[in-house]
Enzyme design. Sequence first.
Site: not given
Ligand code: ADP
Length: 467
Positions: A157, A233, A269, A368
Amino acid sequence: MALDIVNPADGTLITTVPVTSADEVGEHTADALAVFRSGVWSGLAPRERAAALVRLATLMERDAETLARLDCEDAGKPITECRDGDVPGAIESIRWFAEAADKILGATGATPADVVAFTEREPFGVVAAILPWNYPLAMAAWKIGPALAAGNCLILKPADATPRSVQHVAALALEAGIPEGVLRVVTGDGPTTGAALAADPLIGALSFTGSTATGRSILTAAAASNFKRVSLEMGGKSPQVVMADALGYGDALIDGIVEAAFLTAGQNCTAGSRVLVHESILDEVVARLAAAAQALVVGDPRDPTTQVGPVVNDAAADRILAAIGASIERGARAVAGGAEVRVLDGGRYIAPTILTNLDADDPILTTEVFGPVTTVQTFATRDEAIAMANAVDYGLQATVWTLNMADALVMARAIEAGVVSVGAYSEGDLTVPFGGWKQSGFGGAEKSLAAFHQWTREKTVWIQLPT
Ligand code: ADP
């Protein structure tokens, strides 16, 4: 439902992609399990899987310019970073893990004479990875290599904003002869598509790269579903520790700290977002860092002369500018940057920013920022430097700048981080593990043969010999 894919350089709409629903995720995992069980991939000899992955790497090399352009447009990363860093790095990862496919060894137990016992590492079946937007292709390659080499079917994904390079690689996988359904891409947002993967009962292992808050919810979902093996990570607040003798590194010191702070506009990161400098060389280091930061070319990421591109979207720009503003209000001084730069309408660009004179309780020292911002603090002794390096919840990467072997070794041991480098801002290469400690993750689960621990499970076979 669909997601708009927008170019951060100028806010233009590139395309839309579907949000994969929870039901559709369930169909994918069931289908992937059927593909795994059919043996079309898992049943191949490891060397045959290796050959297919090498063909994939060769096709990625053929399409390197396209892949670089897709990440540049989706993520707003400077095209030079994509061409010279992310794309060759991704190709090298696929090749490295392909070569390792038949080097995943088990062990034989020291059993009594009438028993033979051995262990082997087996693929899970269906595995998945939830990817970040800042290194779309590079992070995908870190997962594709070991997960597929081990015989799994992998569901990727990509981050909401950056699906196209990953989709292109999935198409190349088919061209390389990797059977249909072995590598699939589900586009979508976190709460719908990502959350469905985290909760899916058929996925045996899940790798996540992203924010600490999301990592926490993924681990909770894994516990509430099938205890899938999770690797995380997440964020960082990586120190660059500049000891009193560090000027002996010459320009490499300043170049290294500037790269650590401003690569991918600091949206990284392992960004070296905290510079800790010995008080005896503070003035010289700050003056040289400020000059180097001001000399960086902020511009359109498609221009090969650009070194710092836009931040990913409006929300990120507003958050970063608010963090800088709050520090300045507390008395911090921006010796470089500190403000937005006008480059292209529709894009949000922030000048590489270095903050000094920080209040010891300023939240920017521990949270961060994920933008082109680094702070400078001073220390007097090695112990003080170690304490400051460890005074955050994160532990992803740290660099120690010293030519003194004893200081280097003592600090490498004492700093709480998954990777400590000396004399260079580095995450290491493919031969050594990568991963964070503390709230940055579970330690080295990426790169090197250690990556196979995430994507395979160990089985013991115990055979009682007839007597
Ligand atoms: P950022 O804030 O840098 O976008 P995120 O942690 O929100 O970091 O996003 C990293 C990845 O995790 C993306 O692929 C996002 O779609 C996914 N993601 C965000 N929220 C969820 C969730 N609740 N469950 C699973 N995946 C998620």
